[in-house]
Design an enzyme around this catalytic site. Structure first.
Site, short mmCIF file in Angstrom:
data_model
loop_
_atom_site.label_atom_id
_atom_site.label_comp_id
_atom_site.label_asym_id
_atom_site.label_seq_id
_atom_site.Cartn_x
_atom_site.Cartn_y
_atom_site.Cartn_z
N LYS A 1 0.80 -1.23 0.00
CA LYS A 1 0.00 0.00 0.00
C LYS A 1 0.84 1.29 0.00
O LYS A 1 0.39 2.30 -0.51
CB LYS A 1 -0.96 0.00 1.19
CG LYS A 1 -2.18 -0.89 0.99
CD LYS A 1 -3.11 -0.80 2.19
CE LYS A 1 -4.48 -1.30 1.84
NZ LYS A 1 -5.48 -0.95 2.85
N ASP B 1 -10.41 3.42 1.07
CA ASP B 1 -10.74 3.01 2.44
C ASP B 1 -11.48 4.13 3.18
O ASP B 1 -12.34 3.86 4.01
CB ASP B 1 -9.46 2.65 3.23
CG ASP B 1 -8.96 1.25 2.92
OD1 ASP B 1 -9.77 0.42 2.46
OD2 ASP B 1 -7.76 0.99 3.13
N GLY C 1 -2.42 2.34 13.53
CA GLY C 1 -1.73 1.71 12.41
C GLY C 1 -2.24 2.25 11.08
O GLY C 1 -2.74 3.38 11.00
N TYR D 1 -14.04 -7.70 10.27
CA TYR D 1 -15.24 -8.29 9.65
C TYR D 1 -15.37 -9.78 9.89
O TYR D 1 -16.40 -10.36 9.54
CB TYR D 1 -15.35 -7.95 8.15
CG TYR D 1 -14.08 -8.09 7.36
CD1 TYR D 1 -13.29 -6.97 7.12
CD2 TYR D 1 -13.67 -9.31 6.87
CE1 TYR D 1 -12.12 -7.07 6.40
CE2 TYR D 1 -12.50 -9.42 6.14
CZ TYR D 1 -11.73 -8.30 5.92
OH TYR D 1 -10.56 -8.41 5.21
P1 NAP Z 1 -1.73 -2.29 11.52
O1 NAP Z 1 -1.20 -1.25 10.60
O2 NAP Z 1 -0.88 -3.44 11.93
O3 NAP Z 1 -2.25 -1.51 12.84
C1 NAP Z 1 -2.81 -2.18 13.93
C2 NAP Z 1 -2.87 -1.25 15.14
O4 NAP Z 1 -3.44 -1.99 16.21
C3 NAP Z 1 -1.51 -0.74 15.61
O5 NAP Z 1 -1.67 0.54 16.14
C4 NAP Z 1 -1.17 -1.73 16.73
O6 NAP Z 1 -0.35 -1.16 17.73
C5 NAP Z 1 -2.54 -1.97 17.32
N1 NAP Z 1 -2.60 -3.26 18.02
C6 NAP Z 1 -2.31 -4.47 17.52
N2 NAP Z 1 -2.51 -5.41 18.47
C7 NAP Z 1 -2.90 -4.77 19.59
C8 NAP Z 1 -3.23 -5.18 20.90
N3 NAP Z 1 -3.20 -6.48 21.26
N4 NAP Z 1 -3.59 -4.25 21.81
C9 NAP Z 1 -3.62 -2.93 21.46
N5 NAP Z 1 -3.30 -2.47 20.24
C10 NAP Z 1 -2.96 -3.38 19.31
O7 NAP Z 1 -3.05 -2.98 10.92
P2 NAP Z 1 -4.17 -2.26 10.01
O8 NAP Z 1 -3.85 -2.48 8.59
O9 NAP Z 1 -4.34 -0.89 10.51
O10 NAP Z 1 -5.44 -3.18 10.32
C11 NAP Z 1 -6.02 -3.16 11.60
C12 NAP Z 1 -7.37 -3.91 11.62
O11 NAP Z 1 -8.28 -3.26 10.74
C13 NAP Z 1 -7.28 -5.36 11.14
O12 NAP Z 1 -8.14 -6.12 11.95
C14 NAP Z 1 -7.81 -5.29 9.72
O13 NAP Z 1 -8.42 -6.51 9.32
C15 NAP Z 1 -8.85 -4.19 9.85
N6 NAP Z 1 -9.13 -3.52 8.57
C16 NAP Z 1 -10.40 -3.61 8.07
C17 NAP Z 1 -10.70 -2.97 6.89
C18 NAP Z 1 -12.10 -3.08 6.34
O14 NAP Z 1 -12.32 -2.78 5.16
N7 NAP Z 1 -13.07 -3.43 7.14
C19 NAP Z 1 -9.73 -2.22 6.20
C20 NAP Z 1 -8.44 -2.15 6.75
C21 NAP Z 1 -8.15 -2.81 7.95
P3 NAP Z 1 1.26 -1.24 17.62
O15 NAP Z 1 1.63 -0.28 16.52
O16 NAP Z 1 1.70 -0.83 18.97
O17 NAP Z 1 1.59 -2.67 17.27
#
Ligand code: NAP
Length: 287
Positions: A70, A106, A132, A229
């Site tokens: 991305k 998004d 994130g 989801y």
């Molecule tokens: P990412 O860049 O890895 O970011 C995840 C964030 O969550 C980071 O800030 C991370 O903190 C935090 N985190 C992870 N585990 C944690 C825990 N146990 N306790 C507290 N904070 C925690 O991932 P992303 O791409 O943003 O995706 C995040 C979620 O959104 C996923 O579940 C993904 O499937 C979902 N999503 C859904 C859609 C949709 O269309 N519905 C689109 C995009 C993403 P650290 O930086 O400290 O590790």
């Protein structure tokens, strides 16, 4: 049916075999009776430039971009939309006469179910759990909604500071950062609470980013949005409903971002209901 004239769309990622995008895009294409096909296209990080050049040679109309490409795709594009620049990531690419253009749908996907609520957002305090990649689209979306202020909750002070700094020159409202320990003070003020962490995602479906005991402190009329989801609904959304809040699941954002992308590629309205239904059916959810 694939013909000699079938136009190509797809999704690049690594891995990409679990992507749900082919399900919803091919369902919409079939519904519209168009001669297109949308394929999963696994591309290793080191192969990204040659793959993108190859797509141009093959006449690919456009493609979705998922993890880990991305951000890496940005230098390979001749045009990047302002929203993708603000988010710092591209998830949708299409071919123009002179090269590849990219945007980030998004934000539109995140906003779609919120705009359907027809609220006055100017008094809304948004609280975003996680800082994130997805949180960046949510911040940009909240700014577009015109919320009063945005809080972002993270577990690493340095990452939070970098996140906050990255928005300094963008048109976002007050953006404060918080640690998880501050949640008890923040929840009663949060009329829009968004989970962008993977906490509660399959297979750890029993986990919750906020305890049910805290959820009852949400203000009246609060909206709780979980980007996850699978499962559907999450324990977080179940607790939100029990606390009297309106719950929005991540499937709505997935469908919304996909519909916005397909509309760019096809240059015509797309059947959002068909896309949603195909995903629900694929995931074994009631349709
Ligand atoms: P990412 O860049 O890895 O970011 C995840 C964030 O969550 C980071 O800030 C991370 O903190 C935090 N985190 C992870 N585990 C944690 C825990 N146990 N306790 C507290 N904070 C925690 O991932 P992303 O791409 O943003 O995706 C995040 C979620 O959104 C996923 O579940 C993904 O499937 C979902 N999503 C859904 C859609 C949709 O269309 N519905 C689109 C995009 C993403 P650290 O930086 O400290 O590790």
């Amino acid at each position: 049916m694939i013909t000699g004239k079938t136009k190509l769309l797809g999704v690049i990622g690594h891995p990409v075999e679990h992507s749900l995008s082919p399900v919803m895009h091919n369902a919409a294409i079939a519904h519209l009776g168009l001669d297109y096909v949308y394929l999963p296209l696994p591309v290793k990080p080191e192969d990204l430039p040659v793959a993108v050049a190859g797509f141009a040679a093959l006449g690919v109309v456009g493609f979705s971009v998922t993890i880990p490409h991305k951000q890496a795709i940005l230098p390979l594009l001749s045009e990047v939309s302002p929203v993708a620049k603000a988010v710092g990531a591209v998830n949708t690419v299409w071919h123009t006469g002179s090269g590849w253009a990219g945007t980030n749908t998004d934000v539109e996907g995140f906003l779609a179910p919120l705009l359907a609520c027809h609220r006055d957002w100017s008094q809304t305090s948004a609280l975003i759990l996680g800082a994130g990649g997805a949180a960046r689209a949510v911040v940009a979306g909240c700014a577009q909604l015109g919320v009063r202020d945005i809080g972002v909750v993270g577990r690493d002070r340095h990452k939070l500071e970098a996140f906050q700094r990255s928005w300094v020159s963008s048109p976002v409202p007050v953006l404060a950062t918080h640690t998880w320990e501050e949640l008890p003070q923040l929840i009663p003020q949060s009329s829009l609470l968004v989970n962008t962490t993977p906490v509660g995602m399959y297979p750890k479906v029993d986990e919750m980013p906020v305890s049910p005991a805290l959820m009852v402190a949400l203000p009246a009329g609060a909206i709780v949005y979980d980007l996850i989801y699978t499962p559907n609904p999450t324990e977080f959304l179940k607790a939100a409903r029990s606390a009297g809040a309106m719950a929005i699941d991540g499937l709505e954002m997935l469908v919304g971002q996909g519909a916005a992308a397909l509309q760019i590629w096809l240059q015509q309205p797309v059947p959002v209901g068909v896309m949603r239904q195909s995903l629900r059916q694929h995931l074994g959810l009631p349709t």
